[in-house]
Design a protein around this motif. Structure first.
Motif, short mmCIF file in Angstrom:
data_model
loop_
_atom_site.label_atom_id
_atom_site.label_comp_id
_atom_site.label_asym_id
_atom_site.label_seq_id
_atom_site.Cartn_x
_atom_site.Cartn_y
_atom_site.Cartn_z
N LYS A 71 0.85 -1.19 0.00
CA LYS A 71 0.00 0.00 0.00
C LYS A 71 0.88 1.24 0.00
O LYS A 71 2.04 1.20 0.45
CB LYS A 71 -0.89 0.03 1.25
CG LYS A 71 -1.87 -1.10 1.33
CD LYS A 71 -2.65 -1.01 2.62
CE LYS A 71 -3.60 -2.20 2.74
NZ LYS A 71 -4.32 -2.19 4.01
N GLU A 72 0.29 2.33 -0.46
CA GLU A 72 0.95 3.63 -0.38
C GLU A 72 -0.09 4.65 0.03
O GLU A 72 -1.23 4.60 -0.44
CB GLU A 72 1.57 4.01 -1.72
CG GLU A 72 2.27 5.34 -1.70
CD GLU A 72 2.94 5.70 -3.02
OE1 GLU A 72 3.92 6.45 -2.97
OE2 GLU A 72 2.46 5.25 -4.08
N LYS A 107 3.43 -3.23 3.62
CA LYS A 107 2.63 -4.45 3.44
C LYS A 107 2.54 -5.14 4.79
O LYS A 107 3.52 -5.21 5.52
CB LYS A 107 3.29 -5.37 2.42
CG LYS A 107 2.53 -6.65 2.14
CD LYS A 107 3.24 -7.47 1.08
CE LYS A 107 2.44 -8.71 0.76
NZ LYS A 107 3.05 -9.45 -0.36
N GLU A 113 -3.48 -6.46 8.66
CA GLU A 113 -3.64 -5.33 7.73
C GLU A 113 -4.19 -4.08 8.39
O GLU A 113 -3.78 -2.97 8.06
CB GLU A 113 -4.56 -5.70 6.56
CG GLU A 113 -4.03 -6.82 5.69
CD GLU A 113 -4.56 -8.18 6.11
OE1 GLU A 113 -5.03 -8.33 7.26
OE2 GLU A 113 -4.51 -9.09 5.29
#
Length: 172
Positions: A71-72, A107, A113
């Motif tokens: 992810k960003e 990540k 998450e």
């Protein structure tokens, strides 16, 4: 304990940062006119709307060709690459457009998450020692079972804060 396990699967969270060397790619790249058009977009603060859709890293990640599962945080800052070293102006060296080469991705392992929250993502444009401007990010990272915070000495009851900072980082 982790023999035979791929590197990226050995940790709850992985943070990957640096100069990824991806560019803002236009159909007719490399022309002076294109470069000046990009500078105009940046000056008018329309870089998020017009440059990010042409960002190679974002395109490759969307197609799941690179950094799958990473992810960003949303980018709201101007491009961090193609600056004149020591100055506050862009460079047209090699007819390369300003780009978002410098990035921070993360990540998390399955089940962890939701334990990472990005709280800051920005370019640092006051550091002029390179043709790149560094990026900075801050994250709130919670531990995943079986690991727990043992101290509840602060008023929130969430345990002690652990600060990880990198300083005096040099590039080669």
């Amino acid at each position: 304990k982790f023999k035979g396990v791929e590197f990226l699967h050995k940790f709850d969270h992985i943070f990957w940062f640096g100069d990824f060397n991806y560019r803002v790619d236009f159909q007719d790249h490399g022309t002076v006119m294109e470069y000046n058009a990009v500078l105009k977009i940046i000056k008018e603060q329309q870089h998020v709307e017009f440059l990010l859709p042409k960002d190679q890293l974002t395109q490759q990640m969307d197609m799941q060709r690179v950094f799958v599962g990473f992810k960003e945080a949303p980018i709201s800052f101007q491009p961090t690459y193609r600056w004149v070293k020591g100055e506050r102006e862009n460079s047209n060296k090699k007819n390369q457009n300003p780009s978002y080469c410098d990035r921070i991705l993360w990540k998390s392992a399955p089940g962890c998450e939701m334990k990472v929250t990005n709280t800051l993502y920005n370019g640092i444009f006051d550091l002029l020692d390179s043709d790149h401007r560094p990026v900075a990010a801050a994250f709130d990272v919670r531990t995943c079972p079986p690991y727990v915070m043992r101290s509840t000495s602060n008023k929130s009851g969430r345990g002690k804060m652990c600060l990880v900072a990198l300083s005096d980082v040099t590039y080669m």
